[in-house]
Design an enzyme around this catalytic site. Structure first.
Site, PDB file in Angstrom:
ATOM      1  N   CYS A  80      33.956  40.447  48.525  1.00 31.94           N
ATOM      2  CA  CYS A  80      34.992  39.547  49.055  1.00 31.94           C
ATOM      3  C   CYS A  80      34.427  38.751  50.232  1.00 31.94           C
ATOM      4  CB  CYS A  80      36.207  40.333  49.541  1.00 31.94           C
ATOM      5  SG  CYS A  80      37.058  41.242  48.231  1.00 31.94           S
ATOM      6  N   CYS A 106      35.839  45.041  51.490  1.00 30.37           N
ATOM      7  CA  CYS A 106      35.204  44.643  50.229  1.00 30.37           C
ATOM      8  C   CYS A 106      34.013  43.715  50.479  1.00 30.37           C
ATOM      9  CB  CYS A 106      36.271  43.970  49.359  1.00 30.37           C
ATOM     10  SG  CYS A 106      35.643  43.013  47.987  1.00 30.37           S
TER      11      CYS A 106
END
Length: 111
Positions: free
Chosen positions: A39, A36
């Site tokens: 993230c 991600c």
């Protein structure tokens, strides 16, 4: 990426209840995954908050790929999602990349 900063707890099915639900301090949980991008962008901010709020909040990370059951239990549909737990209850939910100012604002509201 992968290893959390020294003062960030890595959550698992085995320690979630003790580290989050039974915690004396508010707990900021970062639901993330290795693949991600956002993230990875928010991770340094979460690390900074863990350092700056040491002793006032606990910061923890949960890899949603490894612990899909916990992610599902808390309705994590997209990541990063940051949940702030207080006395075992979710008191704030932030979805997607957030600025540090926004994160500080949420933390301060619940301290």
């Amino acid at each position: 990426m992968g290893l959390a900063a020294p003062n960030i707890v890595t959550l698992t099915d085995a320690n979630f209840k003790e580290e989050v639900l039974s915690a004396q301090l508010p707990v900021l949980v970062d639901f993330w995954a290795v693949w991600c991008g956002p993230c990875r962008m928010i991770a340094p901010l979460v690390d900074e908050l863990a350092e700056e709020y040491k002793g006032r909040i606990k910061v923890a990370k949960l890899n949603v790929d490894e612990y899909q059951g916990l992610a599902a239990e808390y309705g994590i549909m997209s990541i990063p999602t940051l949940l702030l737990f207080k006395n075992g209850e979710v008191v704030s939910r932030l979805i997607g990349y957030q600025t540090k100012d926004k994160l500080v604002q949420v933390l301060e509201k619940h301290l």
